[in-house]
Design an enzyme around this catalytic site. Structure first.
Site, mmCIF file in Angstrom:
data_model
loop_
_atom_site.group_PDB
_atom_site.id
_atom_site.type_symbol
_atom_site.label_atom_id
_atom_site.label_comp_id
_atom_site.label_asym_id
_atom_site.label_seq_id
_atom_site.Cartn_x
_atom_site.Cartn_y
_atom_site.Cartn_z
ATOM 1 N N ASP A 32 -12.283 -0.881 13.034
ATOM 2 C CA ASP A 32 -12.512 -1.156 11.454
ATOM 3 C C ASP A 32 -14.038 -1.584 11.094
ATOM 4 O OD1 ASP A 32 -9.921 -0.073 10.657
ATOM 5 O OD2 ASP A 32 -9.003 -1.877 11.172
ATOM 6 N N ARG A 83 0.736 -0.960 -0.067
ATOM 7 C CA ARG A 83 0.118 0.185 -0.089
ATOM 8 C C ARG A 83 0.861 1.137 -0.167
ATOM 9 N NH1 ARG A 83 -4.695 -0.785 2.482
ATOM 10 N NH2 ARG A 83 -3.761 -2.119 3.886
ATOM 11 N N TYR A 84 1.940 1.084 0.874
ATOM 12 C CA TYR A 84 2.715 2.533 0.922
ATOM 13 C C TYR A 84 4.164 2.226 0.351
ATOM 14 C CZ TYR A 84 -0.133 3.598 4.942
ATOM 15 O OH TYR A 84 -1.355 3.849 5.696
ATOM 16 N N CYS A 113 -4.271 -18.252 13.881
ATOM 17 C CA CYS A 113 -4.048 -17.148 15.052
ATOM 18 C C CYS A 113 -4.195 -18.260 16.437
ATOM 19 C CB CYS A 113 -5.032 -16.358 15.242
ATOM 20 S SG CYS A 113 -5.050 -15.233 13.914
ATOM 21 N N ARG A 139 7.018 0.106 2.385
ATOM 22 C CA ARG A 139 6.766 -1.416 3.454
ATOM 23 C C ARG A 139 5.746 -2.099 2.672
ATOM 24 N NH1 ARG A 139 3.767 3.152 6.714
ATOM 25 N NH2 ARG A 139 4.892 4.282 5.299
ATOM 26 N N LYS A 151 -3.770 4.808 6.978
ATOM 27 C CA LYS A 151 -4.027 5.164 8.181
ATOM 28 C C LYS A 151 -3.784 6.689 8.251
ATOM 29 C CE LYS A 151 -2.293 1.070 10.586
ATOM 30 N NZ LYS A 151 -1.952 0.540 9.257
ATOM 31 N N ARG A 186 -9.452 -8.628 9.906
ATOM 32 C CA ARG A 186 -9.410 -9.748 8.897
ATOM 33 C C ARG A 186 -10.137 -11.233 9.029
ATOM 34 N NH1 ARG A 186 -3.633 -8.045 9.113
ATOM 35 N NH2 ARG A 186 -3.381 -6.455 7.369
HETATM 36 S S1 SF4 Z 1 -6.688 -9.687 15.794
HETATM 37 FE FE1 SF4 Z 1 -7.388 -11.092 13.962
HETATM 38 S S2 SF4 Z 1 -5.216 -11.484 13.099
HETATM 39 FE FE2 SF4 Z 1 -5.039 -10.630 15.342
HETATM 40 S S3 SF4 Z 1 -4.775 -12.396 16.597
HETATM 41 FE FE3 SF4 Z 1 -7.188 -11.775 16.324
HETATM 42 S S4 SF4 Z 1 -8.172 -12.897 15.041
HETATM 43 FE FE4 SF4 Z 1 -5.816 -13.070 14.697
#
Ligand code: SF4
Length: 344
Positions: free
Chosen positions: A267, A87-88, A100, A91, A311, A109
């Site tokens: 978000d 995007r930038y 996760c 980076r 951002k 996400r």
């Molecule tokens: S915010 Fe989203 S990406 Fe981060 S640990 Fe929690 S579920 Fe996973």
């Protein structure tokens, strides 16, 4: 006694007293779309409202508001290769895995996280090839999913491949692991992080009750190894939308050598409206913390613009135009207004 397994099903949530039996049907419906997972570490403190609300699903997640989006910050709009967002100019974000240790109910996400395993090799090779072909890329941000849910062996191998790209000077991990699964911060993991380019770890932490003794020990192991630590927090209604909660969180982080970096406005992810404050509420909280907290404790309050424009710091604003040319009205932390004139 703390149980050693993660909580991943509605039936477990009910058996463990984290959800009422009458909610079963609605929560099963939520679980069809958004995965459930609490680590033993977070389940042990889930009696606190500020923890339970982050990880235990609720029927409110079935409500999708018209403004909510599958890809709220436009990751896919700026994706030159699978798993990569550019995007930038300087980076990239590399989603090294979609797994996760916990699944946060407000995750931006949430439409993509939750599948098992790391980014397939062909996609990873394509992403790293893009980085290698763009000398303006100075920093690689590893996210997902949670990149510290990968094994130390995989992390070391990935860092070695990034290190082979000479223009990449910094690798940043965005992670929940030191807080939600501190036992994963092992000597092998720390050894994997001791590489060139410089590794920074940004810990995602939203409530002071997340800063358990074990989390503090994990953060200490990282800081002793010389890993710079930052924190990002999401502003969440019913979790941390009170000045005293944010104050305790930011003080707790700084005391553990972790610099609060961003306070994110929540978000527009689908089914997360019950978590979202207004921008005015966020600004009022930041204004309440100014002066009450040392400057090193204060993060920047930011809004990630829907669609992918990036951002933007969103205040509060302490400057207003004065009556004369070059004159400003400046508000101090107690609300007093002062005139300031630019020299010349
Ligand atoms: S915010 Fe989203 S990406 Fe981060 S640990 Fe929690 S579920 Fe996973």
């Amino acid at each position: 006694m703390t149980q050693s397994h993660a909580t991943t099903t509605v039936a477990q949530l009910i058996a463990e007293g984290l959800a009422p039996p009458e909610a079963q049907a609605a929560l099963e419906q939520v679980a069809e779309t958004f995965r459930i997972r609490l680590t033993p570490q977070m389940r042990a403190v889930a009696g606190a409202e500020g923890i339970a609300r982050q990880f235990v699903p609720g029927a409110e997640e079935l409500v999708v508001r018209p403004e909510e989006l599958a890809d709220p910050i436009g990751d896919h709009a700026f994706s030159p290769a699978p798993g990569l967002t550019h995007r930038y100019p300087d980076r990239v974000i590399l989603a090294a895995t979609q797994t996760c240790e916990v699944y946060c109910r407000f995750c931006f996400r949430r439409e993509t996280v939750g599948s098992d395993g790391a980014l397939p090799e062909a996609d990873l090779a394509q992403a790293l090839d893009h980085v290698a072909r763009h000398p303006e890329i100075w920093e690689v941000i590893l996210t997902g999913g949670d990149p510290l849910s990968l094994s130390p062996r995989r992390i070391a191998a990935l860092l070695a491949r990034i290190a082979a790209i000479p223009h990449v000077q910094v690798v940043r991990f965005h992670t929940r692991v030191p807080v939600v699964a501190p036992e994963r911060i092992t000597p092998a993991l720390i050894e994997a992080l001791e590489v060139r380019p410089a590794v920074y770890v940004v810990v995602h932490c939203n409530h002071p009750d997340e800063l358990t003794e074990a989390a503090g020990d994990a953060l200490r192991r990282l800081s002793r190894a010389g890993v710079p630590l930052l924190a990002q927090t999401v502003l969440l209604r019913g979790v941390n939308d009170r000045a005293e909660v944010l104050e305790a969180l930011f003080r707790g982080l700084i005391a553990r050598r972790v610099k609060p970096y961003y306070l994110h406005h929540c978000d527009l992810a689908k089914g997360t409206g019950h978590f979202r404050t207004t921008l005015a509420e966020g600004q009022a909280l930041m204004a309440a913390l100014r002066g009450r907290l040392s400057g090193i404790c204060l993060p920047t309050y930011v809004l990630d613009l829907p669609g992918g424009a990036g951002k933007v710091p969103v205040g509060p604003n302490y400057l207003a135009p004065g009556d004369a040319a070059g004159e400003h009205l400046v508000t101090d932390w107690q609300g007093g207004v002062h005139r300031y004139r630019d020299p010349g």
